[in-house]
Design a protein around this motif. Sequence first.
Motif, mmCIF file in Angstrom:
data_model
loop_
_atom_site.group_PDB
_atom_site.id
_atom_site.type_symbol
_atom_site.label_atom_id
_atom_site.label_comp_id
_atom_site.label_asym_id
_atom_site.label_seq_id
_atom_site.Cartn_x
_atom_site.Cartn_y
_atom_site.Cartn_z
ATOM 1 N N UNK A 158 0.837 -1.203 0.000
ATOM 2 C CA UNK A 158 0.000 0.000 0.000
ATOM 3 C C UNK A 158 0.874 1.256 0.000
ATOM 4 N N UNK A 159 0.722 2.074 -1.020
ATOM 5 C CA UNK A 159 1.475 3.320 -1.121
ATOM 6 C C UNK A 159 0.713 4.425 -0.391
ATOM 7 N N UNK A 160 1.296 4.923 0.677
ATOM 8 C CA UNK A 160 0.694 6.024 1.435
ATOM 9 C C UNK A 160 1.212 7.338 0.862
ATOM 10 N N UNK A 161 0.288 8.217 0.496
ATOM 11 C CA UNK A 161 0.646 9.515 -0.085
ATOM 12 C C UNK A 161 0.128 10.591 0.856
ATOM 13 N N UNK A 162 1.052 11.331 1.452
ATOM 14 C CA UNK A 162 0.658 12.249 2.527
ATOM 15 C C UNK A 162 0.591 13.706 2.088
ATOM 16 N N UNK A 163 -0.563 14.332 2.350
ATOM 17 C CA UNK A 163 -0.729 15.773 2.181
ATOM 18 C C UNK A 163 -0.679 16.482 3.533
ATOM 19 N N UNK A 164 -0.425 15.741 4.594
ATOM 20 C CA UNK A 164 -0.388 16.320 5.927
ATOM 21 C C UNK A 164 0.854 17.187 6.071
ATOM 22 N N UNK A 183 5.660 11.727 -0.076
ATOM 23 C CA UNK A 183 5.184 13.024 0.409
ATOM 24 C C UNK A 183 5.782 14.135 -0.440
ATOM 25 N N UNK A 184 4.957 14.887 -1.161
ATOM 26 C CA UNK A 184 5.493 16.013 -1.922
ATOM 27 C C UNK A 184 5.939 17.128 -0.986
#
Length: 335
Positions: A158-164, A183-184
């Motif tokens: 599972x790829x977690x992509x964080x905008x936090x 995370x960008x």
Amino acid sequence: MATMDAVSGLRSFSFDTELNEEEKKLLFLRARSAGLTFCGCAHAVYLCSLVHSLRRIIKSHTVNTGKDGDLCVGILGMGHMGKQLLLSILGMTGIKPSHIKVSTRTPQSAVESVHSEVECFCDNRRLAAWADILFLCCLPSDLPKVSADLHSHLEKHCLVYSFTSAVPVTRLARLLGHSFILKPQYDFVPSESADVWLSCSHVTTALTDPLLIEASSPLEMTGAISLGLNWVCGVLYSLLNICTSASLGSSDALSLINSLFKEKSTHAVQLTAESFICSSYASSLLREEPFPWISLSDAQTKETPLLCFLSSNKSMQHCISAAYKSLLETPVKYK
């Protein structure tokens, strides 16, 4: 008969007329907010499109296991970013609404803004166990509870992509007990060029604007916003990990990943094993042997072979930029 804006062009009716000089200095925050929301959604759409395409190619090249090859996308949080992201993925990718699920503390109030085929509930663990890509759109203040919910419930693939915001990827990896995290990291320097984002009042409409697509191209960004090479490295290493999780040999993995970019640019550039891993490991890697699993938290914070390769290879950068523009300008929409 067309309607006319009676106050159009009248400076005295603009909202900033009564602002003092100190307050006017903060006007750039409007452009910053709009630009970060647009770029966040555009780059997430790009990632989803690449992963969705790769999974479909893998499915067509491997023995049918009975599993659905379509990408399963989870969105945790339905605040402003979560809602804009959902609309962007629905409108700009070929992912079925039934393959998107949302977890929010108030699913009853969120249902009105959710597509009828998108399931909305309040169960972070259920979402984590189901999703192939999980977008974190929660506030930093909610992260301790969210992390407690997700810890030990995330599948390795599972790829977690964080905008936090304000939470580095290394800390997030510790909180979640998970290393497959992207995370960008955007930088914003106030300037007049940021005004380009003020037309982004509706993100889904703005995503069809060639000028804004050009301005948001990850390796050629303008409009006072920048995004480092580490994010692009993370995207490419994500694709490599997906091939590894499907037990693809290194030769097949490289061929499939290169196929995502080769038709989008006139620059004939190929990613090789040495592009991703150290030359000594690459030289001993058999064609039928999968690549090692790559920690994305390390890939975004340390100097990697891929970072060195991209930094010195302008042709590959142009190739990636061309793929980005092509995918957003000609999106695959679900029918």
